[in-house]
Motif scaffolding. Sequence first.
Motif, mmCIF file in Angstrom:
data_model
loop_
_atom_site.group_PDB
_atom_site.id
_atom_site.type_symbol
_atom_site.label_atom_id
_atom_site.label_comp_id
_atom_site.label_asym_id
_atom_site.label_seq_id
_atom_site.Cartn_x
_atom_site.Cartn_y
_atom_site.Cartn_z
ATOM 1 N N THR A 128 3.123 11.219 9.934
ATOM 2 C CA THR A 128 2.049 10.374 9.991
ATOM 3 C C THR A 128 2.179 9.518 8.581
ATOM 4 O O THR A 128 2.646 9.790 7.598
ATOM 5 N N SER A 129 1.201 8.458 8.722
ATOM 6 C CA SER A 129 1.409 7.439 7.646
ATOM 7 C C SER A 129 0.679 8.090 6.347
ATOM 8 O O SER A 129 -0.412 8.573 6.408
ATOM 9 N N THR A 131 -0.432 6.519 4.086
ATOM 10 C CA THR A 131 -1.494 5.324 3.443
ATOM 11 C C THR A 131 -2.345 5.339 4.804
ATOM 12 O O THR A 131 -2.199 5.019 5.876
ATOM 13 N N SER A 132 -3.731 5.405 4.339
ATOM 14 C CA SER A 132 -4.557 5.163 5.282
ATOM 15 C C SER A 132 -5.447 3.798 5.352
ATOM 16 O O SER A 132 -5.478 3.456 4.294
ATOM 17 N N SER A 133 -5.788 3.170 6.531
ATOM 18 C CA SER A 133 -6.400 2.039 6.537
ATOM 19 C C SER A 133 -7.853 1.991 5.950
ATOM 20 O O SER A 133 -8.285 2.910 5.934
ATOM 21 N N CYS A 134 -8.188 0.925 5.394
ATOM 22 C CA CYS A 134 -9.377 0.850 4.557
ATOM 23 C C CYS A 134 -9.875 -0.154 5.227
ATOM 24 O O CYS A 134 -9.300 -1.433 5.250
ATOM 25 N N ALA A 135 -11.292 -0.201 5.839
ATOM 26 C CA ALA A 135 -12.235 -1.402 5.830
ATOM 27 C C ALA A 135 -13.547 -1.367 5.258
ATOM 28 O O ALA A 135 -14.400 -0.631 5.748
ATOM 29 N N CYS A 208 -11.650 -1.320 -1.159
ATOM 30 C CA CYS A 208 -10.446 -0.780 -0.848
ATOM 31 C C CYS A 208 -9.361 -0.840 -2.141
ATOM 32 O O CYS A 208 -9.083 -1.912 -2.530
ATOM 33 N N THR A 211 -6.819 -3.450 -3.500
ATOM 34 C CA THR A 211 -6.921 -4.751 -2.862
ATOM 35 C C THR A 211 -7.501 -5.732 -3.716
ATOM 36 O O THR A 211 -8.256 -5.627 -4.827
#
Length: 308
Positions: A128-129, A131-135, A208, A211
């Motif tokens: 699994t990645s 890094t997790s996506s952030c929104a 995030c 970012t």
Amino acid sequence: MYLTASLVTLSGLFCQILAAPNGADIWERAALQNDCNRDNLLRSFVDPRYSASASAFCSTYIQPTVKSTNTVTTTVPAATKARRDFATGTYPPSRLSSACSCILTASPHATTAVTTVVATITAASTATSSTSSCAAATPIIKNGDFETGAIAPWEITNVIPPLPAYEQYLSLGVQRPGYAGSKYAFVVTNDLASSYVEVDLSQNLILCAGTKYKFAAQYYQTGSDPETHVEVFVDENLIAQSPSGQGTANKRDVNEIAERASPAPVWTSLSGTFTAGPSGTGLLRVSFIATNYLTVQWGLDNVVVTPV
């Protein structure tokens, strides 16, 4: 089970090898050298009149196994009845295979079909990645245009000198008009309140981590003294600052300031960038600052924070 040799047709059998010198002798000698059973079927196959068509039939009926360093697959078509039109009787698959093997091996120009089996391995990754996506929720700034007519969720986090002791000299809140004809803006009015005046307007941000973001807003400022300005911070890091003393002429009366500023304030863009920290949160603070007992008014509107 017997198969009729329908694919070996008397009318269609014509030997290409007939064009070669001593073609018939080549077929017959090759068949004898390979210890083939010289029955009626094989004789028909090696007959110069039919050998070409027989070879074509056999090449689709059976393919010889060839030694190779690669993996070789021998293909034999599914058993179907093959009718022999030029003689009565039927031939079992073993006889057809034997005769075909003889002529394919004997043919001076026999074609060998070799199928190389190539193994393809597909690795299924279960990793699994890291890094997790952030929104982050949008808009990041809530009530950035103050059109609700209230300050919340903004907070007044610092006032110098403190209220209400100096409220006759210092006022703040949402007032009319706003930027570009909108209803409201956040306004701070200072009339000689102190040798140092500071009002901080703050809002917590959900961001995030890592970012980059851009801060942008519209503001106005009356008073030309170089000690009046607006500063913008994120987590105590200065990201934007107005030029000192930008505004209209200095005014000594609060009523005069309101009268001059409200109808047509001179709005100016203010912007800066920052990168969100590892926590994914941030505190935005806009500070309105004046020194040396000055009279000044500030307005703030259309505050936005967007990813770059």
